[in-house]
Structures are given as C-alpha cells and as structure tokens.
Design an enzyme around this catalytic site. Structure first.
Site, short mmCIF file in Angstrom:
data_model
loop_
_atom_site.label_atom_id
_atom_site.label_comp_id
_atom_site.label_asym_id
_atom_site.label_seq_id
_atom_site.Cartn_x
_atom_site.Cartn_y
_atom_site.Cartn_z
N SER A 189 83.51 21.47 154.89
CA SER A 189 82.75 22.16 153.84
C SER A 189 83.60 23.00 152.90
O SER A 189 83.13 23.39 151.84
CB SER A 189 81.69 23.04 154.47
OG SER A 189 82.30 24.14 155.10
N HIS A 217 77.09 19.65 157.13
CA HIS A 217 77.06 19.69 155.66
C HIS A 217 76.64 18.35 155.07
O HIS A 217 76.91 18.08 153.89
CB HIS A 217 78.41 20.15 155.11
CG HIS A 217 78.63 21.59 155.41
ND1 HIS A 217 78.12 22.61 154.62
CD2 HIS A 217 79.24 22.20 156.45
CE1 HIS A 217 78.44 23.77 155.14
NE2 HIS A 217 79.12 23.56 156.26
N LYS A 248 70.64 24.45 156.54
CA LYS A 248 71.27 24.24 155.22
C LYS A 248 70.34 23.35 154.39
O LYS A 248 69.38 23.85 153.82
CB LYS A 248 72.70 23.73 155.39
CG LYS A 248 73.55 24.77 156.18
CD LYS A 248 75.00 24.42 156.26
CE LYS A 248 75.77 25.25 157.27
NZ LYS A 248 75.94 26.66 156.94
C1 LIG Z 1 80.82 22.56 159.86
C2 LIG Z 1 79.84 23.57 160.36
N1 LIG Z 1 79.34 23.42 161.60
C3 LIG Z 1 78.46 24.30 162.10
C4 LIG Z 1 78.03 25.38 161.35
C5 LIG Z 1 77.03 26.32 161.92
O1 LIG Z 1 75.74 26.05 161.40
P1 LIG Z 1 74.57 27.08 161.60
O2 LIG Z 1 74.51 27.89 160.37
O3 LIG Z 1 73.34 26.27 161.84
O4 LIG Z 1 74.93 27.89 162.80
C6 LIG Z 1 78.52 25.59 160.07
C7 LIG Z 1 78.07 26.75 159.27
O5 LIG Z 1 78.41 27.01 158.18
C8 LIG Z 1 79.46 24.65 159.56
O6 LIG Z 1 79.99 24.81 158.34
#
Ligand SMILES: Cc1ncc(COP(=O)(O)O)c(C=O)c1O
Length: 407
Positions: A189, A217, A248
């Site tokens: 991301s 993402h 998201k």
């Molecule tokens: C690649 C990735 N995995 C996992 C997460 C965690 O997601 P969550 O916001 O549902 O905890 C994020 C959060 O930004 C992320 O960028």
C-alpha cells in the site's frame, strides 16, 4: 532517572527526527464524504477534503450498509456481549463468514476484529499447527504480518521485496521435508505495487509450500466480484489462506481469513487472538456483509475508482511531480525528507483545506517520505482540480524537484 524523563526522551527523539505523529481531528459528514470538518485544538474549525482515507469506495456512507447497520442495531442492540466461544457468535457473524467464504471461493472464512489481528493471530498460530514450519515473508510485508511471524517462535526467512529468485534461493537452502509457508501481499500500500502472485504460487507448488496472501488493499476493488487481485488474475484457487479487511473498501471494520474449512477450524481453535477477545458488534458484521454483497454485484464503484486514480496520476505526472505509478489505485508523491513532507502536508491543510497525512519512516524507508493520495469515486472533477492546482503551487513555492520517477 524518572519515568517521565524517559518518556520525554523517547518523544523528543521523534520530534528531532521529524517523525512525531500529529493526529488531525476530523468530523466526517454522512452523505458528504470526502468533505469533512477539521477541528483544531483551539476550538476553531475549517472545512477540508480528505485525500488520504482508506474508505476507498465511499462504502462507509453507502445506503445499503447504513440500512443494514441500523436494522441490526435496532434488532440486537449495540455489542455482541461475548467472545465467539462464549455467547458472541450471532447469525450476523455466521452470515458474514459465509459471504466472505463465497467471495473468495473457499470452504470457510473466519472473522477477526481487524485484519491486523487476523494476520498476527493466524501467522503466529500456524507453527503450532505445523511443527517445524518455516515462514518465508516479503521484506515489505505489513507490520501485522511481521509481528505474527516474529512472535510465533518458528523459523523465518525474509526475502527481498517481490524477488522470487531470492525466495527460491532461500527455499532451496532449507530442508525439503520441512513444512513451508510463503506470506506476501497482493498490493503493497505504500508504493501501490503488486505482488508476483502467479510466480509465488508456482514456486509454492514446486516446493510443496502453503501460500498466505494479504489482500487488504485489494478486496472490494479488484476482480469481477471484488475478491481482490488474485480473483482478477484467476489465481484465487491457488492460494491457501487469503487475508482481507472490512475496514477499507468495505467501509466498516473487521478483518478475516478465507481458507479451507479445516484450516479455519484449526485457527479458530488455536489462535488466542481469535479466542480471547470480544467478537465484532452484530451491526458491524451486518454492515460489512451488506457491503461485501453489494460490491459483488455492482462494479460501478470499482470502475470509477480506477478511473479517478488514473486521472489523478496522469495530471500529477503531466506537471512533472515525482509520483510512483504501478497501475494500482494508490498515488504516492515522493518528497524524500520528513520535515518537508510534514510541511507540505501542513500547507495543504492550512492553505487549501486539503488533508493528506505525511508518510514517514518507519512506515516507508528514510529518504522516500511521501504524500500518499487515495482518490475515490467520491472525489469529483472539482476536488481533483483543487488538489492538482494546490500541488502545482506548493511544488513551485517550495522549489521541489519535478524529475519524474517511473515505475
Ligand atoms: C497490508 C495491510 N494489512 C493489514 C492491515 C490491517 O488492516 P485493519 O485496518 O483491518 O487492521 C493494513 C492496514 O492498513 C494493511 O495495510
């Protein structure tokens, strides 16, 4: 040495490096996103446009999601009142898990309170299920995967970002009989680049390894039904565990894994991060299920999302701004210095009502500090014009380099 003095030292280090994080207090207005109100500490307020949110498709204010949440809260109350094991499993949780299993073409799905917890809990539990497991993890994997791999006490190997040749070297150096798992992301991301899913699956087949992909993402945004990049590339069936978020593109909250029924059952039974915590509120599960169901059918928002991202990238590139473009929806503009990045972000906010959070080390490597824009279908031509004009003015004002980085 007092404890308070130690805290001062730790905080001062961040200030000195320009890495101290300041949260902006914003009030989102239902029906008006990306417009919001910025509330300053002194009590004053200004209208702003949010350009760095992860509510990528604006589903956080979608009528089908809101209706489902209102109905569930009226029907069941606010919280679930328990862990999944002790009175916290409701019809809403079961429905959402069925929706997610169907989305990814897997036998089952397992809900967590966030994708962070889903990654951490799953990856830290796998060595209990597969004694001697070696996890091969991309060096740019998200902090939640790093934590899960780090804490699990098992063997780990870190391969260079997206470097399948390096991954092969590491696997070849290990005992062929050892159980193995390759953990990676479909979209990273911070740069918006894609993981080499097919090549990793090929390698996994060759060496009899499991595959674990984070599609946080990508879910909701890629693939005919929004199941992610693996769906788009027709590779979903080759991935053993798929991780996603409901926070998201789906606009609500929560995370999950989708996998075989046995894998989900084993994680459900062994992962402390699943077992010993209150389950999501039923209304959250209801909203997320409505969002997933909607985005399975409706491709309009997905198409518009890609179009908006492509327009923004084209316009920023045309001005010679150093953007990274890997063809995804994420638009990073490299500034390359934490202090300048923060200053630009402050100027955008104060002078133009444009909110984009500076991204600094350790989220990205030092020297690649950036502004990371996340255009959404809710960013119309007017918002886009204002952003592009502001960036053009500030880039000139700060005498920043306009050399282009190409992907
Ligand atoms: C690649 C990735 N995995 C996992 C997460 C965690 O997601 P969550 O916001 O549902 O905890 C994020 C959060 O930004 C992320 O960028």
């Amino acid at each position: 040495m007092t404890y308070t003095a130690r805290l001062d030292q730790a905080l001062n280090r961040l200030h000195e490096e320009g890495r101290y994080r300041t949260f902006i207090d914003i009030e989102r207005k239902q029906g008006h996103f990306p417009h919001a109100t910025w509330r300053r500490a002194d009590g004053s307020e200004s209208p702003i446009t949010v350009w760095c949110g992860n509510d990528y498709l604006g589903m956080g204010q979608h009528p089908s999601v809101m209706t489902a949440m209102h109905e569930a809260i009226d029907a069941t109350g606010a919280g679930s009142g328990g862990t999944r094991n002790i009175s916290g499993t409701t019809l809403y949780h079961k429905r959402l898990e069925a929706e997610l299993a169907d989305l990814h073409g897997k036998e089952a799905a397992l809900l967590f309170t966030s994708a962070y917890i889903a990654n951490d809990a799953t990856l830290s539990t796998l060595p209990k299920l597969f004694p001697g497991l070696i996890i091969y993890s991309d060096t740019l994997n998200h902090a939640s995967m790093i934590e899960g791999v780090r804490r699990n006490g098992g063997a780990k190997r870190i391969f260079r970002h997206n470097d399948v040749a390096h991954l092969r070297e590491l696997i070849e150096a290990d005992d062929p009989a050892a159980p193995k798992l390759i953990a990676f992301e479909s979209i990273y991301s911070m740069d918006g680049d894609f993981g080499p899913i097919e090549a990793i699956c090929d390698l996994a087949d060759e060496f009899d390894a499991l595959t674990y992909i984070d599609e946080v993402h990508a879910v909701g945004m890629y693939g005919p039904r929004g199941a992610g990049v693996a769906e788009r590339d027709r590779l979903m069936h080759r991935l053993d565990i798929i991780n996603g978020t409901l926070a998201k593109a789906y606009g609500v909250m929560g995370g999950y894994i989708a996998a075989s029924a046995k894998m989900c059952d084993a994680i459900r039974s062994y992962a402390p991060g699943f077992i010993f915590t209150t389950s999501l509120p039923p209304a959250v599960a209801a909203g997320a299920a409505a969002s997933v169901a909607h985005l399975k059918r409706d491709t309009t928002l997905r198409d518009l999302h890609q179009e908006r991202a492509s327009i923004l990238k084209t316009r920023l590139k045309a001005m010679g701004l150093p953007i990274i473009d890997h063809g995804s929806h994420i638009v990073p503009v490299i500034v390359g210095d934490p202090v300048h990045t923060k200053r630009l972000s402050d100027m955008l906010l104060e002078g133009y009502g444009i909110y984009v959070q500076p991204i600094n080390f350790p989220t990205v490597p030092r020297g690649t500090e950036r502004l990371r824009f996340t255009p959404a279908p809710v960013h119309g031509p007017g918002e886009m014009d204002r952003l592009v004009r502001a960036m053009d003015e500030l880039w000139s004002h700060c005498a920043l380099n306009r050399a282009e980085l190409s992907a």
